[in-house]
Design a protein around this motif. Structure first.
Motif, PDB file in Angstrom:
ATOM      1  N   GLU A 207      -7.286  26.187  -0.657  1.00  0.00           N
ATOM      2  CA  GLU A 207      -8.126  25.138  -0.014  1.00  0.00           C
ATOM      3  C   GLU A 207      -7.523  24.084   0.716  1.00  0.00           C
ATOM      4  O   GLU A 207      -8.053  23.710   1.675  1.00  0.00           O
ATOM      5  N   HIS A 208      -6.253  23.792   0.100  1.00  0.00           N
ATOM      6  CA  HIS A 208      -5.666  22.554   0.893  1.00  0.00           C
ATOM      7  C   HIS A 208      -4.834  22.998   1.930  1.00  0.00           C
ATOM      8  O   HIS A 208      -4.920  22.277   3.150  1.00  0.00           O
ATOM      9  N   LEU A 209      -4.268  24.053   1.986  1.00  0.00           N
ATOM     10  CA  LEU A 209      -3.467  24.768   2.980  1.00  0.00           C
ATOM     11  C   LEU A 209      -4.767  25.125   4.189  1.00  0.00           C
ATOM     12  O   LEU A 209      -3.944  24.703   5.198  1.00  0.00           O
TER      13      LEU A 209
ATOM     14  N   PRO B   3       0.845  -1.173  -0.062  1.00  0.00           N
ATOM     15  CA  PRO B   3       0.048   0.159  -0.067  1.00  0.00           C
ATOM     16  C   PRO B   3       0.876   1.209   0.052  1.00  0.00           C
ATOM     17  O   PRO B   3       0.576   2.148  -0.734  1.00  0.00           O
ATOM     18  N   LEU B   4       1.899   1.609   0.819  1.00  0.00           N
ATOM     19  CA  LEU B   4       2.771   2.487   0.846  1.00  0.00           C
ATOM     20  C   LEU B   4       3.302   2.802  -0.653  1.00  0.00           C
ATOM     21  O   LEU B   4       3.607   3.783  -1.034  1.00  0.00           O
ATOM     22  N   GLY B   5       3.806   1.582  -1.177  1.00  0.00           N
ATOM     23  CA  GLY B   5       4.520   1.509  -2.493  1.00  0.00           C
ATOM     24  C   GLY B   5       3.509   2.264  -3.581  1.00  0.00           C
ATOM     25  O   GLY B   5       3.995   3.047  -4.436  1.00  0.00           O
ATOM     26  N   MET B   6       2.127   1.866  -3.235  1.00  0.00           N
ATOM     27  CA  MET B   6       1.159   2.287  -4.273  1.00  0.00           C
ATOM     28  C   MET B   6       0.810   3.739  -4.075  1.00  0.00           C
ATOM     29  O   MET B   6       0.611   4.766  -5.224  1.00  0.00           O
ATOM     30  N   VAL B   7       0.894   4.186  -2.942  1.00  0.00           N
ATOM     31  CA  VAL B   7       0.837   5.618  -2.404  1.00  0.00           C
ATOM     32  C   VAL B   7       1.770   6.532  -2.973  1.00  0.00           C
ATOM     33  O   VAL B   7       1.524   7.521  -3.644  1.00  0.00           O
ATOM     34  N   PHE B   8       3.233   5.997  -3.041  1.00  0.00           N
ATOM     35  CA  PHE B   8       4.132   6.707  -3.411  1.00  0.00           C
ATOM     36  C   PHE B   8       4.203   6.933  -5.052  1.00  0.00           C
ATOM     37  O   PHE B   8       4.426   7.895  -5.465  1.00  0.00           O
TER      38      PHE B   8
ATOM     39  N   THR C 182     -12.498   8.915  -3.088  1.00  0.00           N
ATOM     40  CA  THR C 182     -13.816   8.246  -3.279  1.00  0.00           C
ATOM     41  C   THR C 182     -14.680   8.750  -4.109  1.00  0.00           C
ATOM     42  O   THR C 182     -15.624   8.410  -4.853  1.00  0.00           O
ATOM     43  N   GLN C 183     -14.729  10.249  -4.252  1.00  0.00           N
ATOM     44  CA  GLN C 183     -15.588  10.947  -5.039  1.00  0.00           C
ATOM     45  C   GLN C 183     -14.935  11.524  -6.231  1.00  0.00           C
ATOM     46  O   GLN C 183     -15.517  11.306  -7.231  1.00  0.00           O
ATOM     47  N   ALA C 184     -13.793  12.370  -6.296  1.00  0.00           N
ATOM     48  CA  ALA C 184     -13.242  12.564  -7.465  1.00  0.00           C
ATOM     49  C   ALA C 184     -12.550  11.470  -7.943  1.00  0.00           C
ATOM     50  O   ALA C 184     -12.061  11.627  -9.396  1.00  0.00           O
ATOM     51  N   SER C 185     -11.906  10.370  -7.450  1.00  0.00           N
ATOM     52  CA  SER C 185     -11.354   9.347  -8.166  1.00  0.00           C
ATOM     53  C   SER C 185     -10.118   9.819  -8.739  1.00  0.00           C
ATOM     54  O   SER C 185      -9.546   9.370  -9.747  1.00  0.00           O
ATOM     55  N   ASN C 186      -9.466  10.535  -7.980  1.00  0.00           N
ATOM     56  CA  ASN C 186      -8.065  11.463  -8.425  1.00  0.00           C
ATOM     57  C   ASN C 186      -7.255  10.788  -7.440  1.00  0.00           C
ATOM     58  O   ASN C 186      -6.701  11.348  -6.517  1.00  0.00           O
ATOM     59  N   TRP C 187      -6.700   9.653  -7.615  1.00  0.00           N
ATOM     60  CA  TRP C 187      -5.828   8.891  -6.757  1.00  0.00           C
ATOM     61  C   TRP C 187      -4.242   9.543  -6.993  1.00  0.00           C
ATOM     62  O   TRP C 187      -3.773   9.548  -5.621  1.00  0.00           O
ATOM     63  N   HIS C 188      -4.259  10.107  -7.918  1.00  0.00           N
ATOM     64  CA  HIS C 188      -2.686  10.871  -7.984  1.00  0.00           C
ATOM     65  C   HIS C 188      -2.591  12.008  -6.923  1.00  0.00           C
ATOM     66  O   HIS C 188      -1.615  12.161  -5.890  1.00  0.00           O
ATOM     67  N   LEU C 189      -3.713  12.762  -6.964  1.00  0.00           N
ATOM     68  CA  LEU C 189      -3.827  13.856  -6.028  1.00  0.00           C
ATOM     69  C   LEU C 189      -3.905  13.332  -4.467  1.00  0.00           C
ATOM     70  O   LEU C 189      -3.234  13.902  -3.698  1.00  0.00           O
ATOM     71  N   GLY C 190      -4.713  12.470  -4.309  1.00  0.00           N
ATOM     72  CA  GLY C 190      -4.942  11.977  -2.964  1.00  0.00           C
ATOM     73  C   GLY C 190      -4.010  11.411  -2.469  1.00  0.00           C
ATOM     74  O   GLY C 190      -3.392  11.597  -1.338  1.00  0.00           O
ATOM     75  N   SER C 191      -3.014  10.922  -3.213  1.00  0.00           N
ATOM     76  CA  SER C 191      -1.790  10.044  -2.866  1.00  0.00           C
ATOM     77  C   SER C 191      -0.783  11.047  -2.678  1.00  0.00           C
ATOM     78  O   SER C 191       0.257  11.236  -1.592  1.00  0.00           O
TER      79      SER C 191
ATOM     80  N   ALA D 209       3.902   9.390 -15.960  1.00  0.00           N
ATOM     81  CA  ALA D 209       5.221  10.276 -16.047  1.00  0.00           C
ATOM     82  C   ALA D 209       5.541  10.774 -14.606  1.00  0.00           C
ATOM     83  O   ALA D 209       4.328  11.228 -13.777  1.00  0.00           O
ATOM     84  N   PHE D 210       6.824  10.803 -14.339  1.00  0.00           N
ATOM     85  CA  PHE D 210       7.171  11.613 -12.869  1.00  0.00           C
ATOM     86  C   PHE D 210       7.008  13.005 -12.775  1.00  0.00           C
ATOM     87  O   PHE D 210       6.823  13.662 -13.597  1.00  0.00           O
ATOM     88  N   THR D 211       6.289  13.192 -11.559  1.00  0.00           N
ATOM     89  CA  THR D 211       5.856  14.977 -11.465  1.00  0.00           C
ATOM     90  C   THR D 211       5.778  15.017  -9.839  1.00  0.00           C
ATOM     91  O   THR D 211       5.368  13.869  -8.967  1.00  0.00           O
ATOM     92  N   LEU D 212       5.973  16.135  -9.431  1.00  0.00           N
ATOM     93  CA  LEU D 212       5.830  16.834  -8.147  1.00  0.00           C
ATOM     94  C   LEU D 212       4.699  17.404  -7.912  1.00  0.00           C
ATOM     95  O   LEU D 212       4.276  17.924  -6.977  1.00  0.00           O
ATOM     96  N   GLU D 213       3.815  17.692  -8.912  1.00  0.00           N
ATOM     97  CA  GLU D 213       2.500  18.582  -9.012  1.00  0.00           C
ATOM     98  C   GLU D 213       1.630  17.970  -8.066  1.00  0.00           C
ATOM     99  O   GLU D 213       0.886  18.817  -7.272  1.00  0.00           O
ATOM    100  N   ASN D 214       1.487  16.664  -7.568  1.00  0.00           N
ATOM    101  CA  ASN D 214       0.484  16.197  -6.710  1.00  0.00           C
ATOM    102  C   ASN D 214       0.877  16.669  -5.393  1.00  0.00           C
ATOM    103  O   ASN D 214       0.019  17.019  -4.615  1.00  0.00           O
ATOM    104  N   ILE D 215       2.126  16.503  -4.954  1.00  0.00           N
ATOM    105  CA  ILE D 215       2.616  17.072  -3.622  1.00  0.00           C
ATOM    106  C   ILE D 215       2.488  18.532  -3.637  1.00  0.00           C
ATOM    107  O   ILE D 215       1.871  19.203  -2.394  1.00  0.00           O
ATOM    108  N   VAL D 216       2.956  19.242  -4.535  1.00  0.00           N
ATOM    109  CA  VAL D 216       3.070  20.771  -4.260  1.00  0.00           C
ATOM    110  C   VAL D 216       1.655  21.450  -4.448  1.00  0.00           C
ATOM    111  O   VAL D 216       1.637  22.515  -4.023  1.00  0.00           O
TER     112      VAL D 216
END
Length: 273
Positions: free
Chosen positions: A52-54, A24-29, A235-244, A39-46
């Motif tokens: 709204e996230h801050l 599971p940790l590997g999937m999150v990362f 669960t709602q947006a189905s955006n696993w990349h941003l959620g991770s 493709a590799f990106t840091l946009e999800n973390i940034v």
């Protein structure tokens, strides 16, 4: 031969760690560090820097700190009372503190929703007594109340465990040398119970920071913590990349907390085992 047997006995544990922790940790990362094309990106973390996230992150940190401090203020006197009664870990009184943890976490939170809602049990009693109603449901106050209720045992038990290990002869020696009650507490009891305090803070702060059930049920849609944002992305947006990606940011705060706990409690004296 004995070494081989030990390794075989530990095999289910290793398998459990791989399946339910490492994978599971590997999937999150993986999802957190890639975009939808892989493709590799840091946009999800940034993206944590989005207003709204801050806001959700800072509110989660604030409420977690408040809940942790309240748990500490309530737990330390309770732990001292337990030690003063000279009870052991298997006594009925300690069992009472452990008993709520056996009940389903969701049910405990739903019970508080029933108690606090405008037509709930508490307001019905207040109305019967001709007293003003209690309107804290769907507010940060209700969330903090839910956190304190659910996580208080995790603060009481480590502190009690640390206090129970203090030798009474040390306290008696300090009193024989002329130390009063406050001096004994500040110079002996408090420093020696620090591992339990640090362990309790970790055990309360981490789940309080990451919770989304308490804030969802007691805060409604009016109060969003970072845990709720992450849960909605999955669960709602189905955006696993941003959620991770947001989850990785949250892991950083958890790791910092755990590192501090390991530094101040190197021998694990605060663990209730």
């Amino acid at each position: 031969m004995n070494s081989m047997k030990k390794k075989l006995l530990g095999l289910p544990y290793y398998l459990w760690c791989v399946v339910f922790i490492l994978i599971p940790l590997g999937m999150v990362f993986y999802y957190g560090l890639t975009d939808k094309s892989g493709a590799f990106t840091l946009e999800n973390i940034v993206s944590i820097t989005a207003p709204e996230h801050l806001k959700a992150l800072f509110l989660a940190l604030l409420l977690s700190v408040i809940a942790t401090l309240l748990c500490l203020l309530l737990a330390y006197p309770l732990a001292m009372i337990l030690c003063g009664m000279q009870v052991n870990q298997h006594s009925f009184i300690v069992f009472i503190f452990i008993l709520p943890m056996w009940m389903n976490f969701l049910l405990r939170t739903l019970a508080w929703q029933t108690l606090l809602e405008k037509t709930g049990v508490i307001n019905s009693i207040l109305h019967f007594l001709h007293l003003p109603g209690l309107n804290i449901i769907n507010t940060p106050y209700a969330i903090v109340l839910g956190m304190v209720y659910n996580f208080l045992p995790f603060m009481v038990l480590p502190i009690y465990n640390a206090l129970s290990k203090i030798d009474d002869n040390v306290i008696q020696a300090a009193r024989d040398l002329g130390a009063n009650g406050l001096q004994v507490f500040l110079k002996i009891t408090l420093p020696l119970s620090t591992p339990g305090i640090i362990s309790g803070i970790t055990m309360v702060f981490v789940p309080a920071l990451t919770t989304f059930v308490i804030s969802k049920l007691l805060g409604g849609s009016k109060v969003l913590l970072i845990g709720n944002v992450i849960e909605e992305e999955f669960t709602q947006a189905s955006n696993w990349h941003l959620g991770s990606g947001l989850s990785i940011v949250l892991m950083i705060f958890i790791l910092v907390n755990m590192i501090l706990s390991a530094v101040f409690d190197k021998d694990g004296e605060g663990n209730f085992l």
